[in-house]
Design a protein around this motif. Structure first.
Motif, PDB file in Angstrom:
ATOM      1  N   GLU A  20       0.860  -1.193   0.000  1.00 32.89           N
ATOM      2  CA  GLU A  20       0.000   0.000   0.000  1.00 32.89           C
ATOM      3  C   GLU A  20       0.893   1.240   0.000  1.00 32.89           C
ATOM      4  OE1 GLU A  20      -3.405   0.382   2.635  1.00 32.89           O
ATOM      5  OE2 GLU A  20      -3.105  -1.701   3.230  1.00 32.89           O
ATOM      6  N   PRO A  21       1.171   1.829  -1.157  1.00 30.20           N
ATOM      7  CA  PRO A  21       2.060   2.998  -1.212  1.00 30.20           C
ATOM      8  C   PRO A  21       1.567   4.186  -0.380  1.00 30.20           C
ATOM      9  CG  PRO A  21       1.794   2.061  -3.388  1.00 30.20           C
ATOM     10  CD  PRO A  21       0.825   1.347  -2.493  1.00 30.20           C
ATOM     11  N   GLY A  22       0.292   4.244  -0.071  1.00 32.24           N
ATOM     12  CA  GLY A  22      -0.233   5.340   0.745  1.00 32.24           C
ATOM     13  C   GLY A  22       0.222   5.291   2.190  1.00 32.24           C
ATOM     14  N   LEU A  23       0.769   4.151   2.632  1.00 24.73           N
ATOM     15  CA  LEU A  23       1.242   4.026   4.014  1.00 24.73           C
ATOM     16  C   LEU A  23       2.656   4.563   4.205  1.00 24.73           C
ATOM     17  CD1 LEU A  23      -0.034   0.440   4.889  1.00 24.73           C
ATOM     18  CD2 LEU A  23      -1.051   2.625   5.511  1.00 24.73           C
ATOM     19  N   ARG A  24       3.295   4.986   3.128  1.00 25.05           N
ATOM     20  CA  ARG A  24       4.678   5.449   3.226  1.00 25.05           C
ATOM     21  C   ARG A  24       4.853   6.663   4.149  1.00 25.05           C
ATOM     22  NH1 ARG A  24       9.608   4.805   1.062  1.00 25.05           N
ATOM     23  NH2 ARG A  24      10.877   6.664   0.799  1.00 25.05           N
ATOM     24  N   PRO A  25       4.028   7.720   4.050  1.00 31.28           N
ATOM     25  CA  PRO A  25       4.268   8.885   4.922  1.00 31.28           C
ATOM     26  C   PRO A  25       4.229   8.585   6.423  1.00 31.28           C
ATOM     27  CG  PRO A  25       2.837   9.486   3.104  1.00 31.28           C
ATOM     28  CD  PRO A  25       3.015   8.010   3.027  1.00 31.28           C
ATOM     29  N   PRO A  26       3.236   7.839   6.959  1.00 30.27           N
ATOM     30  CA  PRO A  26       3.293   7.592   8.405  1.00 30.27           C
ATOM     31  C   PRO A  26       4.464   6.699   8.830  1.00 30.27           C
ATOM     32  CG  PRO A  26       1.422   6.436   7.427  1.00 30.27           C
ATOM     33  CD  PRO A  26       1.986   7.336   6.379  1.00 30.27           C
ATOM     34  N   LEU A  27       4.809   5.715   7.995  1.00 30.08           N
ATOM     35  CA  LEU A  27       5.934   4.845   8.340  1.00 30.08           C
ATOM     36  C   LEU A  27       7.257   5.599   8.246  1.00 30.08           C
ATOM     37  CD1 LEU A  27       4.830   1.563   6.558  1.00 30.08           C
ATOM     38  CD2 LEU A  27       4.929   1.981   9.011  1.00 30.08           C
ATOM     39  N   LYS A  28       7.365   6.497   7.280  1.00 24.93           N
ATOM     40  CA  LYS A  28       8.575   7.309   7.130  1.00 24.93           C
ATOM     41  C   LYS A  28       8.722   8.266   8.315  1.00 24.93           C
ATOM     42  CE  LYS A  28      11.827   9.142   4.355  1.00 24.93           C
ATOM     43  NZ  LYS A  28      13.120   8.486   4.284  1.00 24.93           N
ATOM     44  N   ALA A  29       7.601   8.861   8.738  1.00 22.66           N
ATOM     45  CA  ALA A  29       7.642   9.793   9.868  1.00 22.66           C
ATOM     46  C   ALA A  29       8.038   9.080  11.158  1.00 22.66           C
ATOM     47  CB  ALA A  29       6.286  10.472  10.035  1.00 22.66           C
ATOM     48  N   ALA A  30       7.645   7.814  11.299  1.00 23.61           N
ATOM     49  CA  ALA A  30       7.998   7.047  12.490  1.00 23.61           C
ATOM     50  C   ALA A  30       9.434   6.546  12.444  1.00 23.61           C
ATOM     51  CB  ALA A  30       7.047   5.869  12.650  1.00 23.61           C
ATOM     52  N   GLY A  31      10.089   6.656  11.283  1.00 23.58           N
ATOM     53  CA  GLY A  31      11.481   6.252  11.156  1.00 23.58           C
ATOM     54  C   GLY A  31      11.685   4.779  10.870  1.00 23.58           C
ATOM     55  N   PHE A  32      10.643   4.070  10.444  1.00 28.87           N
ATOM     56  CA  PHE A  32      10.749   2.636  10.212  1.00 28.87           C
ATOM     57  C   PHE A  32      11.313   2.287   8.842  1.00 28.87           C
ATOM     58  CE2 PHE A  32       7.018   1.990  13.306  1.00 28.87           C
ATOM     59  CZ  PHE A  32       7.878   2.089  14.382  1.00 28.87           C
ATOM     60  N   LEU A  33      11.376   3.246   7.924  1.00 23.74           N
ATOM     61  CA  LEU A  33      11.892   2.964   6.591  1.00 23.74           C
ATOM     62  C   LEU A  33      13.384   3.265   6.472  1.00 23.74           C
ATOM     63  CD1 LEU A  33       8.954   4.303   4.416  1.00 23.74           C
ATOM     64  CD2 LEU A  33       9.440   1.970   5.098  1.00 23.74           C
ATOM     65  N   THR A  34      13.963   3.873   7.489  1.00 18.87           N
ATOM     66  CA  THR A  34      15.378   4.219   7.472  1.00 18.87           C
ATOM     67  C   THR A  34      16.194   3.037   7.970  1.00 18.87           C
ATOM     68  OG1 THR A  34      14.810   6.504   7.943  1.00 18.87           O
ATOM     69  CG2 THR A  34      17.097   5.859   8.290  1.00 18.87           C
ATOM     70  N   ARG A  35      17.189   2.654   7.206  1.00 17.94           N
ATOM     71  CA  ARG A  35      18.056   1.553   7.604  1.00 17.94           C
ATOM     72  C   ARG A  35      19.009   2.065   8.674  1.00 17.94           C
ATOM     73  NH1 ARG A  35      22.288  -1.594   9.008  1.00 17.94           N
ATOM     74  NH2 ARG A  35      23.029  -3.075   7.477  1.00 17.94           N
TER      75      ARG A  35
END
Length: 162
Positions: free
Chosen positions: A123-138
């Protein structure tokens, strides 16, 4: 030598004529395999997790075992479920993952990273909340290597005057 001077009247003249601009807009379509699953690779320290998510009842399987068996500590299980809580998708996806390398804490971080990336692919629409929480950063922090003439990476041998 003859000097050539040209006068530009618009930006089209600068571009070199009337060439159509190629639209390279990124499409927000899910990236799914032939079985309707989203795949992502998560990494943390030395651990690497290959994660597949698919619609289901919330069952998480790690290396062929149930998540309660593989990650016995509640803190690690809570860490793995954080992306679903942020995205508001608790109990909606089944997770199948294989993890190698590192210890349990690094493996749990790798699974969390992989789940977060797979959710954004599903679901590409979930990217902003996950990015804001820092879960997409390695998380790039890894163990520092041992240096020669040292006991560990930075620790020196005990000094003795005599």
């Amino acid at each position: 030598m003859a000097q050539v001077t040209t006068t530009l009247s618009s930006l089209k003249d600068l571009a070199g004529g009337t060439q159509p601009a190629v639209a390279s807009a990124e499409t927000n379509e899910p990236k799914l395999d032939q079985f309707g699953r989203a795949y992502a690779t998560g990494k943390r320290k030395d651990a690497v997790a290959r994660v597949w998510i698919m619609p289901g009842t919330g069952k998480i399987t790690v290396n062929g075992r149930d998540v309660e068996v593989y990650f016995a500590r509640p803190v690690l299980r809570m860490m793995i479920n954080q992306p679903f809580g942020i995205a508001g998708r608790d109990g909606q996806f089944d997770v199948l993952c294989t993890v190698t390398g590192g210890g349990l804490s690094g493996q749990a971080g790798a699974v969390r990273h992989g789940i977060s990336k797979a959710l954004t692919y599903y679901e590409p629409g979930l990217r902003p909340p996950l990015k804001a929480a820092g879960f997409l950063t390695r998380d790039a922090r890894v163990v520092e290597r041992k240096k020669y003439g040292r006991a560990k990476a930075r620790r020196s041998f005990q000094f003795s005057k005599r």
